[in-house]
Each structure stands twice: as C-alpha cells, then as structure tokens.
Design a protein around this motif. Structure first.
Motif, PDB file in Angstrom:
ATOM      1  N   PHE A  18       0.931  -1.042   0.032  1.00  0.00           N
ATOM      2  CA  PHE A  18      -0.088   0.037  -0.067  1.00  0.00           C
ATOM      3  C   PHE A  18       0.947   0.950  -0.052  1.00  0.00           C
ATOM      4  CE2 PHE A  18      -2.536   3.114   2.529  1.00  0.00           C
ATOM      5  CZ  PHE A  18      -3.391   3.495   1.533  1.00  0.00           C
ATOM      6  N   ALA A  19       0.677   2.198  -0.993  1.00  0.00           N
ATOM      7  CA  ALA A  19       1.731   3.206  -0.991  1.00  0.00           C
ATOM      8  C   ALA A  19       1.042   4.593  -1.118  1.00  0.00           C
ATOM      9  CB  ALA A  19       2.558   3.051  -2.419  1.00  0.00           C
ATOM     10  N   THR A  76      -8.089   0.046  -0.625  1.00  0.00           N
ATOM     11  CA  THR A  76      -7.029  -0.129  -1.353  1.00  0.00           C
ATOM     12  C   THR A  76      -6.044  -1.111  -0.262  1.00  0.00           C
ATOM     13  OG1 THR A  76      -7.136   1.762  -3.020  1.00  0.00           O
ATOM     14  CG2 THR A  76      -5.030   0.364  -2.935  1.00  0.00           C
ATOM     15  N   ALA A  77      -5.848  -0.585   0.927  1.00  0.00           N
ATOM     16  CA  ALA A  77      -4.810  -1.208   1.756  1.00  0.00           C
ATOM     17  C   ALA A  77      -5.303  -2.607   2.038  1.00  0.00           C
ATOM     18  CB  ALA A  77      -4.556  -0.425   3.052  1.00  0.00           C
ATOM     19  N   LEU A  78      -6.909  -2.611   2.234  1.00  0.00           N
ATOM     20  CA  LEU A  78      -7.614  -3.513   2.687  1.00  0.00           C
ATOM     21  C   LEU A  78      -7.490  -4.776   1.838  1.00  0.00           C
ATOM     22  CD1 LEU A  78      -9.534  -4.843   4.796  1.00  0.00           C
ATOM     23  CD2 LEU A  78     -11.172  -3.510   3.715  1.00  0.00           C
ATOM     24  N   PHE A  79      -7.696  -4.604   0.495  1.00  0.00           N
ATOM     25  CA  PHE A  79      -7.565  -5.659  -0.733  1.00  0.00           C
ATOM     26  C   PHE A  79      -5.864  -6.261  -0.544  1.00  0.00           C
ATOM     27  CE2 PHE A  79     -11.724  -4.307  -3.155  1.00  0.00           C
ATOM     28  CZ  PHE A  79     -12.287  -4.942  -2.208  1.00  0.00           C
ATOM     29  N   ASN A  80      -5.130  -5.164  -0.574  1.00  0.00           N
ATOM     30  CA  ASN A  80      -3.790  -5.536  -0.502  1.00  0.00           C
ATOM     31  C   ASN A  80      -3.242  -6.581   0.498  1.00  0.00           C
ATOM     32  OD1 ASN A  80      -2.139  -4.517  -2.701  1.00  0.00           O
ATOM     33  ND2 ASN A  80      -3.021  -2.681  -2.114  1.00  0.00           N
ATOM     34  N   ARG A  85      -4.691  -1.407  -6.608  1.00  0.00           N
ATOM     35  CA  ARG A  85      -4.696   0.040  -6.495  1.00  0.00           C
ATOM     36  C   ARG A  85      -6.158   0.787  -7.090  1.00  0.00           C
ATOM     37  NH1 ARG A  85      -0.862   1.358 -11.846  1.00  0.00           N
ATOM     38  NH2 ARG A  85       0.565   2.165 -10.417  1.00  0.00           N
ATOM     39  N   GLY A  86      -6.472   1.722  -6.777  1.00  0.00           N
ATOM     40  CA  GLY A  86      -7.388   2.365  -7.369  1.00  0.00           C
ATOM     41  C   GLY A  86      -7.576   2.428  -8.854  1.00  0.00           C
ATOM     42  N   GLU A  87      -8.973   2.273  -9.529  1.00  0.00           N
ATOM     43  CA  GLU A  87      -9.053   2.390 -10.919  1.00  0.00           C
ATOM     44  C   GLU A  87      -8.701   3.734 -11.627  1.00  0.00           C
ATOM     45  OE1 GLU A  87     -12.992   1.451 -13.139  1.00  0.00           O
ATOM     46  OE2 GLU A  87     -12.179   3.246 -13.521  1.00  0.00           O
ATOM     47  N   ASP A  88      -8.431   4.828 -10.777  1.00  0.00           N
ATOM     48  CA  ASP A  88      -8.093   6.039 -11.257  1.00  0.00           C
ATOM     49  C   ASP A  88      -6.536   5.837 -11.902  1.00  0.00           C
ATOM     50  OD1 ASP A  88      -7.398   5.459  -8.657  1.00  0.00           O
ATOM     51  OD2 ASP A  88      -7.111   7.681  -8.162  1.00  0.00           O
ATOM     52  N   HIS A  89      -5.967   4.926 -11.483  1.00  0.00           N
ATOM     53  CA  HIS A  89      -4.668   4.817 -11.927  1.00  0.00           C
ATOM     54  C   HIS A  89      -4.616   3.758 -13.390  1.00  0.00           C
ATOM     55  CE1 HIS A  89      -2.515   6.246  -8.820  1.00  0.00           C
ATOM     56  NE2 HIS A  89      -3.195   5.577  -7.926  1.00  0.00           N
ATOM     57  N   LEU A  90      -5.603   3.059 -13.660  1.00  0.00           N
ATOM     58  CA  LEU A  90      -5.621   2.264 -14.658  1.00  0.00           C
ATOM     59  C   LEU A  90      -5.199   3.008 -16.146  1.00  0.00           C
ATOM     60  CD1 LEU A  90      -6.064  -0.420 -16.025  1.00  0.00           C
ATOM     61  CD2 LEU A  90      -8.753   0.380 -16.412  1.00  0.00           C
TER      62      LEU A  90
END
Length: 436
Positions: free
Chosen positions: A6-7, A21-25, A168-173
């Motif tokens: 998680f970054a 996001t941290a949770l899923f990682n 990570r969030g889809e905003d990074h796709l």
RNA sequence: GACCCCUUCGUCUAGCGGUUAGGACACAUCCCUUUCACGGAUGCGACACGAGUUCGAUUCUCGUAGGGGUCGCCA
C-alpha cells in the motif's frame, strides 16, 4: 512469494478509498502467506512528513491492517519513505540515460522517451486492456530541482521492493501503460495489477476529504465505529464473497478473498449500511469489550465510572438500541449520576394523572421492603406494588422508568433498578416525587 | 476534445441463454413487547435505450445515452 504494498502519499488522515485499497492488498497477502508492505510516497513532501504519515499509520493500525515491512517495522528493502530513497532513483535514472531513453529539457527537467508501441495491461479485475501507441508528450521523470515524479519512483520502488501484485484504485488504470513502458525500459517484469473500483458519494460524485465517511479517523474512529465493522463493510464495497452471509469476520473474509471476483464498477458509499454493520458488531460484543470500546465516548460526555462491572452492564443493556458508540452516552448517562434531567413531555404525562404519585410511592414502599436486590426481586416488588394499587404492572412501569432515568425509553425497568441499586432507586423516586 | 473503465430495485449486490429476476440496507405494515429497540413475518421496489445473434436474451456482439476516470515538472 507474494509481495503486495500500500503506497499512500501522506495527507494526514487515511481516506476510505485508500483504506480499502490497503485492505485488498492486505487480504491478498494474508490469504496467500505473502508480505504486505507499507511505503510512504512522500516525494513531494518538504512538509512535515512524519506528522502527516502518522495519520495514515494510525488509520491502518485502527483497521487492523498490520504491515510486514515499512515504517516502524523496517525490512530488507527499505527505507520505506520515498523521500529517503533518492540515491536509488538516481541510480535507476542513470540506467535509463545510459540506454538513451531520456533527454534533458532546457530547464533541467528529465523526460522519458515513451516506446510509443501498443501496450496491454493484464488486469485481474479489468481483464486485458490495450492502449494504442500514445501521442502524449514524453513523461517527466525528474524535476529541475532534482526531485522525482510519482510514475517514476512508483515503478522503481515496485521493482526494487520486488512487488508481485498491485491492488490500486481504478483511477490509475489509464496511466498503467506508462508504468509498464517504464518496467520494460528497465527490463523488469511488471507486477500483476488489479485495479479496483472507486468509492463514490451517494450522489455518485467523487468522494473527497470533506465528505461524510471519507476519513478513517474523523468519520469512523471518532464517529463511534468498531474497526471490525468498518473492515467488514469496506470489504463488501466492490467485492462479494461467495457466501450468503454479509457479517463476516476477518478470518472468513481473508480465506474467501478472490481478486478475480472484485467488481469492475464503482460503488457508492452508504453510511446507513455501514452503521448497520456497526450495530451488528456492537451486539456481538461482551459487556467488558463493549465498555472498552464505549469508554472514550463516555469520558467525552463527562460520565464518571466508579464501578466497572456496573458500567459494563449498563452499556451492555443498551447495546441493541444503538448503532454507533457515540449514541451510547445519551442512553446510559443516568446510570452514572443522580442529577439526570427529565424529558419535558414525560413530566407532563406524569402530572396528567393525579394518582401517579401514589403509585410511585407504592413502588418505593415495596422496594424498601426488599432484603434482596436482584432483577428478579425488583420485578416481583413491582408486581406486588401494582397488585396492591389495583393496576397492571404495565401501568407502573413507565412511571418507574421515568423516575429512575428521566427518560421514556431505555432498558427494562428492573434492569435499571437493579444496576443502580436499592438506595439510589429510592432516592430517585423521592427526587421525582418532589418535582414541581 | 482524445483515450480507458462502467451500467440489475433509492443504495450494496446475486445472476454467468430459458428464473414468479434472489438477498442485504433503507422504507411501509403487522406480530412480539412495560418504553425504545432487537427479533420474526409481509410488502414496496430493478435488468438505461436501440439494433443484432439465437427457438429464446438481464445474460453474447455492436451502437447510443448516462456515470466515473486519465491525459501535470500532483500523488
């Protein structure tokens, strides 16, 4: 060996989106016996990095998302603050320069020459997403002042820290092709990506720091939520475990976690449902645990606890009446003091019938005669008093509740009387009879 | 504007060619009940639209619309 991270960039308070996001990682690491790394992306930060990242750490700890490598923990791939990794970035930039993949602007900024080929992202959530050769201008890697840009350090660290998967969030796709271009330039294999849907406001606008429910500390820690409840709710926002139940503990959630089942559409945040989860977890608490959880809120309300056991029982007696810990003080304050206020409309009701004082007095007499003081004996006394006055116990109960608590709602009357004790019970009736 | 992702009750979602389209939250009614709640029961309520493919589309394909995201010397 699976390594996820998680970054976050240090903003002071952990955001729900970031938390999930941290949770899923975390879930992926824990399920597969992998390593969960926390890396603080503070490349921008000339401003008090420690202060700001403390909020992030606090939120993660509260949610129970413990990391295996990172701040306060160390690890073989540190430092875990990007602000302390400049030499590593310099070294990586030199590789790119040696390969002729960079050029320097007049002002000193360094840019990366995109390969300008089609690039496909293999995503565990979105599937294969192919981006045509770009026509965007080359990407800046380093600013004239020598500081580095997110895309560059993010990729370098993922290589250096040997990340195998990235949730990570889809905003990074839309930017992932740039990262892959960079991985390729370094001759490195990109991690497997999983771009998770965003969490939106109920009006489907983007959730920002100001919105209700957006900040872990501000909305949940201070808002009377239990970490497990928030953990549970967040898991189900964007992922549905293959079970019927929705209230699931960490262990179950972890074992059921399956990245390919993460949804690809955004989800709207629903505070009501989140509160409902909290109510479920509240009711499952033991009296002792509930008191521990409620204590900060009781303290905040100025309620002084003198008897732990009574306090625990008091809090426990209202657990199915509230969904948030913040609501508890209003329901239990009279357990902790005898100068409780009386609800106005109930005062009116009490005075409406001239026989009420006599009924209360009869109850007081019955209570006074008790040698034993248990819920059962209190109940018996009430029944006897009612019988003696030729009324149903149901007629006496509301009066007693009001006398003992000043409220028209609350736990069972015998529960209240038992917990506050015989002496206090008698004093409270007396005080109420003296009302004018 | 270009590119990317998405589209089932108000919300979170199940569904993976044939279902009375299921569940949860919320809401409503009833039951339980000394209050407030909890709990139980019932109800309300959805496949964005248009073409295909098919014996048959919520489900597959394309288009349209709508929503979200990305195009920074922010992260």
């Amino acid at each position: 060996m699976i390594r996820v991270r998680f970054a976050p960039s240090p903003t002071g308070d952990l955001h729900v989106g970031g938390a999930r996001t941290a949770l899923f990682n975390w879930l992926y690491a824990r399920k597969n016996g992998g390593t969960f790394i926390l890396r603080i992306e503070d490349t921008d930060g000339a401003r008090n990095t420690d202060e700001a990242s403390a909020g992030i750490l606090k939120g993660l700890k509260w949610l129970g998302l413990d990391w295996d490598e990172g701040p306060e923990k160390g690890g073989d791939y540190g430092p875990y603050y990007q602000s302390q990794r400049k030499d590593i970035y310099d070294r990586y930039l030199a590789k790119l320069e040696a390969d002729g993949r960079t050029y320097v602007e007049e002002n000193g900024a360094v840019r990366f020459k995109f390969s300008r080929t089609a690039i496909t992202v293999h995503d565990m959530v979105c599937g294969d997403v192919t981006f045509a050769p770009t026509e965007e201008p080359d990407m800046t890697l380093r600013r004239p002042d020598g500081s580095y840009i997110f895309h560059f350090v993010n990729v370098v660290d993922d290589i250096e820290m040997k990340m195998t998967h990235v949730f990570r969030g889809e905003d990074h796709l839309s930017n992932t092709w740039k990262h892959i271009d960079l991985f390729n330039a370094f001759g490195a294999t990109p991690p497997t990506y999983a771009h998770i849907p965003l969490i939106l406001n109920s009006d489907s606008s983007k959730m920002s720091k100001r919105d209700a429910g957006s900040a872990i500390e501000g909305s949940y820690m201070n808002g009377g939520f239990l970490p497990d409840a928030v953990f549970n709710y967040l898991c189900l926002l964007g992922w549905t475990p293959r079970t019927e139940a929705e209230v699931l503990d960490r262990q179950t959630l972890t074992s059921l976690f399956e990245p390919s089942e993460i949804h690809s559409s955004n989800a709207r945040f629903d505070m009501q449902k989140c509160s409902w989860f909290n109510a479920q977890y509240l009711r499952a608490q033991s009296p002792e645990d509930l008191l521990v959880a409620a204590r900060p809120f009781l303290d905040r309300a100025g309620l002084v606890i003198t008897d732990e056991a009574v306090a625990a029982a008091a809090v426990f007696s209202v657990k199915e009446k509230v969904s948030l810990l913040t609501e508890i003080p209003d329901w239990v304050h009279y357990f902790f003091r005898e100068d409780y206020p009386y609800e106005a409309d109930v005062v009116t009701k009490l005075k409406a019938k001239p026989e009420n004082p006599a009924l209360l007095q009869a109850a007081a007499t019955a209570f006074a005669a008790q040698t034993e003081w248990s819920e059962a004996s209190v109940h018996t006394a009430i029944e006897e008093a009612a019988k003696g006055a030729s009324v149903k116990p149901g007629a006496l109960m509301p009066l007693l509740r009001f006398a003992l608590s000043g409220q028209s709602r609350g736990p069972g009357v015998s529960t209240i009387a038992h917990l506050i004790g015989k002496d206090s019970t008698l004093r409270r009736i007396e005080r109420t009879l003296a009302l004018e």
